[in-house]
Write a protein that holds these residues in place. Structure first.
Motif, PDB file in Angstrom:
ATOM      1  N   GLU A 153       0.866  -1.294   0.002  1.00  0.00           N
ATOM      2  CA  GLU A 153       0.016   0.065   0.220  1.00  0.00           C
ATOM      3  C   GLU A 153       0.826   1.323  -0.126  1.00  0.00           C
ATOM      4  OE1 GLU A 153      -3.517   0.121   0.734  1.00  0.00           O
ATOM      5  OE2 GLU A 153      -4.218  -1.791   1.204  1.00  0.00           O
ATOM      6  N   PRO A 154       1.695   1.429  -0.978  1.00  0.00           N
ATOM      7  CA  PRO A 154       2.581   2.617  -0.935  1.00  0.00           C
ATOM      8  C   PRO A 154       2.078   3.786  -1.084  1.00  0.00           C
ATOM      9  CG  PRO A 154       2.829   1.491  -2.918  1.00  0.00           C
ATOM     10  CD  PRO A 154       2.077   0.537  -2.167  1.00  0.00           C
ATOM     11  N   ALA A 155       0.813   4.050  -1.792  1.00  0.00           N
ATOM     12  CA  ALA A 155       0.034   5.221  -2.139  1.00  0.00           C
ATOM     13  C   ALA A 155      -0.965   5.464  -1.473  1.00  0.00           C
ATOM     14  CB  ALA A 155      -0.099   5.310  -3.668  1.00  0.00           C
ATOM     15  N   SER A 156      -1.552   4.437  -0.621  1.00  0.00           N
ATOM     16  CA  SER A 156      -3.104   4.504  -0.343  1.00  0.00           C
ATOM     17  C   SER A 156      -3.242   5.614   0.468  1.00  0.00           C
ATOM     18  CB  SER A 156      -3.142   2.951   0.413  1.00  0.00           C
ATOM     19  OG  SER A 156      -3.077   1.945  -0.517  1.00  0.00           O
ATOM     20  N   ALA A 157      -2.547   5.885   1.686  1.00  0.00           N
ATOM     21  CA  ALA A 157      -2.887   6.961   2.522  1.00  0.00           C
ATOM     22  C   ALA A 157      -2.230   8.225   2.166  1.00  0.00           C
ATOM     23  CB  ALA A 157      -2.279   6.348   3.857  1.00  0.00           C
ATOM     24  N   LEU A 158      -2.173   8.526   0.925  1.00  0.00           N
ATOM     25  CA  LEU A 158      -1.508   9.920   0.597  1.00  0.00           C
ATOM     26  C   LEU A 158      -2.381  11.001  -0.119  1.00  0.00           C
ATOM     27  CD1 LEU A 158       1.747   8.545  -0.955  1.00  0.00           C
ATOM     28  CD2 LEU A 158       1.362   8.997   1.430  1.00  0.00           C
ATOM     29  N   ASP A 159      -1.992  12.095   0.066  1.00  0.00           N
ATOM     30  CA  ASP A 159      -2.922  13.191  -0.624  1.00  0.00           C
ATOM     31  C   ASP A 159      -2.614  12.988  -2.048  1.00  0.00           C
ATOM     32  OD1 ASP A 159      -0.428  14.295  -1.263  1.00  0.00           O
ATOM     33  OD2 ASP A 159      -0.750  15.673   0.440  1.00  0.00           O
ATOM     34  N   PRO A 160      -3.650  13.687  -2.960  1.00  0.00           N
ATOM     35  CA  PRO A 160      -3.251  13.543  -4.470  1.00  0.00           C
ATOM     36  C   PRO A 160      -2.028  13.631  -4.879  1.00  0.00           C
ATOM     37  CG  PRO A 160      -5.335  14.531  -4.026  1.00  0.00           C
ATOM     38  CD  PRO A 160      -4.701  14.376  -2.709  1.00  0.00           C
ATOM     39  N   GLN A 161      -1.362  14.837  -4.647  1.00  0.00           N
ATOM     40  CA  GLN A 161       0.141  14.846  -5.086  1.00  0.00           C
ATOM     41  C   GLN A 161       1.193  13.693  -4.672  1.00  0.00           C
ATOM     42  OE1 GLN A 161       1.790  18.877  -4.246  1.00  0.00           O
ATOM     43  NE2 GLN A 161       3.757  18.028  -5.186  1.00  0.00           N
ATOM     44  N   GLY A 162       0.971  13.699  -3.386  1.00  0.00           N
ATOM     45  CA  GLY A 162       1.795  12.555  -2.806  1.00  0.00           C
ATOM     46  C   GLY A 162       1.661  11.057  -3.600  1.00  0.00           C
ATOM     47  N   THR A 178      11.225  -6.625 -10.855  1.00  0.00           N
ATOM     48  CA  THR A 178       9.920  -6.825 -10.775  1.00  0.00           C
ATOM     49  C   THR A 178       9.346  -6.242  -9.661  1.00  0.00           C
ATOM     50  OG1 THR A 178      10.684  -9.060 -11.769  1.00  0.00           O
ATOM     51  CG2 THR A 178       8.408  -8.875 -10.622  1.00  0.00           C
ATOM     52  N   VAL A 179       8.173  -5.549  -9.716  1.00  0.00           N
ATOM     53  CA  VAL A 179       7.542  -4.948  -8.677  1.00  0.00           C
ATOM     54  C   VAL A 179       6.021  -5.557  -8.461  1.00  0.00           C
ATOM     55  CG1 VAL A 179       6.666  -2.663  -7.955  1.00  0.00           C
ATOM     56  CG2 VAL A 179       8.691  -2.645  -9.684  1.00  0.00           C
ATOM     57  N   LEU A 180       5.766  -5.641  -6.982  1.00  0.00           N
ATOM     58  CA  LEU A 180       4.503  -6.172  -6.631  1.00  0.00           C
ATOM     59  C   LEU A 180       4.165  -5.102  -5.725  1.00  0.00           C
ATOM     60  CD1 LEU A 180       2.181  -8.079  -6.321  1.00  0.00           C
ATOM     61  CD2 LEU A 180       3.414  -9.532  -4.946  1.00  0.00           C
ATOM     62  N   PHE A 181       2.940  -4.646  -6.012  1.00  0.00           N
ATOM     63  CA  PHE A 181       2.573  -3.431  -4.921  1.00  0.00           C
ATOM     64  C   PHE A 181       0.909  -3.506  -4.980  1.00  0.00           C
ATOM     65  CE2 PHE A 181       0.241   0.113  -6.252  1.00  0.00           C
ATOM     66  CZ  PHE A 181       0.400   0.211  -7.920  1.00  0.00           C
ATOM     67  N   SER A 182       0.706  -3.583  -3.600  1.00  0.00           N
ATOM     68  CA  SER A 182      -0.730  -3.665  -3.246  1.00  0.00           C
ATOM     69  C   SER A 182      -1.584  -2.189  -3.137  1.00  0.00           C
ATOM     70  CB  SER A 182      -0.850  -4.326  -1.955  1.00  0.00           C
ATOM     71  OG  SER A 182      -0.385  -3.835  -0.739  1.00  0.00           O
ATOM     72  N   SER A 183      -2.822  -2.339  -3.217  1.00  0.00           N
ATOM     73  CA  SER A 183      -3.516  -1.001  -2.830  1.00  0.00           C
ATOM     74  C   SER A 183      -5.158  -1.546  -2.731  1.00  0.00           C
ATOM     75  CB  SER A 183      -3.337  -0.112  -4.055  1.00  0.00           C
ATOM     76  OG  SER A 183      -4.101   0.845  -3.958  1.00  0.00           O
ATOM     77  N   HIS A 184      -5.703  -0.551  -1.836  1.00  0.00           N
ATOM     78  CA  HIS A 184      -7.172  -0.889  -1.939  1.00  0.00           C
ATOM     79  C   HIS A 184      -7.803   0.015  -2.770  1.00  0.00           C
ATOM     80  CE1 HIS A 184      -6.626   2.085   1.219  1.00  0.00           C
ATOM     81  NE2 HIS A 184      -7.671   2.574   0.921  1.00  0.00           N
ATOM     82  N   ILE A 185      -7.030   0.651  -3.550  1.00  0.00           N
ATOM     83  CA  ILE A 185      -7.618   1.578  -4.518  1.00  0.00           C
ATOM     84  C   ILE A 185      -7.292   1.117  -6.054  1.00  0.00           C
ATOM     85  CG2 ILE A 185      -7.571   3.947  -5.461  1.00  0.00           C
ATOM     86  CD1 ILE A 185      -6.558   4.709  -2.669  1.00  0.00           C
ATOM     87  N   LEU A 186      -8.401   0.843  -6.858  1.00  0.00           N
ATOM     88  CA  LEU A 186      -7.971   0.186  -8.017  1.00  0.00           C
ATOM     89  C   LEU A 186      -7.517   1.073  -9.017  1.00  0.00           C
ATOM     90  CD1 LEU A 186      -8.673  -2.306  -9.919  1.00  0.00           C
ATOM     91  CD2 LEU A 186     -11.119  -1.644 -10.385  1.00  0.00           C
ATOM     92  N   GLY A 187      -7.725   2.257  -8.730  1.00  0.00           N
ATOM     93  CA  GLY A 187      -7.274   3.248  -9.651  1.00  0.00           C
ATOM     94  C   GLY A 187      -5.582   3.222  -9.606  1.00  0.00           C
ATOM     95  N   ASP A 188      -5.070   3.229  -8.556  1.00  0.00           N
ATOM     96  CA  ASP A 188      -3.708   3.038  -8.600  1.00  0.00           C
ATOM     97  C   ASP A 188      -3.051   2.106  -9.239  1.00  0.00           C
ATOM     98  OD1 ASP A 188      -4.061   4.848  -6.511  1.00  0.00           O
ATOM     99  OD2 ASP A 188      -3.342   3.685  -4.875  1.00  0.00           O
ATOM    100  N   VAL A 189      -3.626   0.947  -9.160  1.00  0.00           N
ATOM    101  CA  VAL A 189      -3.359  -0.086  -9.889  1.00  0.00           C
ATOM    102  C   VAL A 189      -3.490   0.009 -11.479  1.00  0.00           C
ATOM    103  CG1 VAL A 189      -4.170  -2.679 -10.126  1.00  0.00           C
ATOM    104  CG2 VAL A 189      -3.705  -1.825  -8.023  1.00  0.00           C
ATOM    105  N   GLN A 190      -4.561   0.501 -11.712  1.00  0.00           N
ATOM    106  CA  GLN A 190      -4.899   0.793 -13.242  1.00  0.00           C
ATOM    107  C   GLN A 190      -3.912   1.688 -13.693  1.00  0.00           C
ATOM    108  OE1 GLN A 190      -8.902   2.289 -12.778  1.00  0.00           O
ATOM    109  NE2 GLN A 190      -9.681   0.780 -13.859  1.00  0.00           N
TER     110      GLN A 190
END
Ligand code: ATP
Length: 227
Positions: A153-162, A178-190
């Protein structure tokens, strides 16, 4: 690069992972999406060797060199400068006590530059924003040139700019690891992933190229927030 077969993790009677067959192609940026409690942290922990699976197999390609993992809330000594944090990560990896060679020092500067932290590098990280701390965490995982990077979840708790800055940084890793990253926000992954896995209640509902998910060939009715 990574393959799991029938991976199960039980906490008591609760199955946090319930038969996961994960396939992460070498060189890909793989996005593991799923709502809170889906089992993402548990899965990353098992892949990193930090947790033990109850059942199933994990195979990591033999040629994989160093594996780096970043927890969802990286914590650093607030009195260290950003540069000291990254230098420490490099020396811990090499078993020495300090960055001694010119090559090492250049590598530290290179990674700080890649992470957009050059200007802040000599400031104590206690004053960094959450986004900067995440990028500092990623810089620390990158510095020893791992071939596999696991980011929780590297990006999940950040404001839009972060969030934008972290996603842009992840994009620069393509082709280097090879990078594997998780998120509860589909947009990040997309936005950054070639391959997507949708985890829900410990099961992979979908896994494959992002294009298959977007044209609706995929199954899921998942409960993700889409930005
Ligand atoms: P989050 O984004 O909220 O961290 P997640 O997708 O990373 O969610 P996990 O943290 O892997 O999910 O948790 C999956 C399930 O396992 C949850 O129901 C959680 O409560 C449970 N769980 C996780 N760790 C433990 C533990 N050490 N002991 C008992 N239950 C646990």
């Amino acid at each position: 690069m990574i393959r799991t077969h029938g991976l199960v993790k039980r906490y008591g009677t609760h199955a946090a992972l319930d038969g996961v067959d994960l396939e992460v192609p070498a060189g890909s940026v793989y996005g593991l999406a799923g709502p809170n409690g889906a089992g993402k942290t548990t899965l990353l922990g098992i892949l990193a060797g930090l947790r033990k699976a109850t059942e199933g197999e994990v195979t990591v390609a033999a040629e994989t060199g160093e594996v780096a993992v970043l927890p969802d809330t990286p914590r650093f000594d607030p009195w260290l400068t950003g540069r000291e944090v990254v230098a420490l990560a490099l020396t811990l990896g090499s078993g020495t006590h300090s960055v001694t060679t010119r090559e090492d020092a250049e590598r530290v500067d290179e990674v700080l530059e890649q992470s957009g932290l050059t200007d802040a590098a000599r400031r104590r990280c206690g004053g960094y924003s959450r986004g900067m701390l995440q990028r500092l965490g990623i810089a620390s995982t990158l510095v020893a040139r791992p071939s596999l990077i696991l980011l929780d979840e590297p990006a999940s708790a950040l404001d839009p700019q972060g969030r934008r800055e972290v996603l842009d940084l992840i994009n620069t890793l393509r082709g280097h690891a090879t990078v594997l990253f998780s998120s509860h926000i589909l947009g990040d992954v997309q936005e950054v992933c070639d391959t997507v896995g949708i985890l829900h209640h410990g099961r992979l509902l979908f896994q494959g190229p992002l294009s298959d998910l977007l044209v609706g060939r995929a199954v899921p009715r998942y409960e993700l927030r889409v930005r």
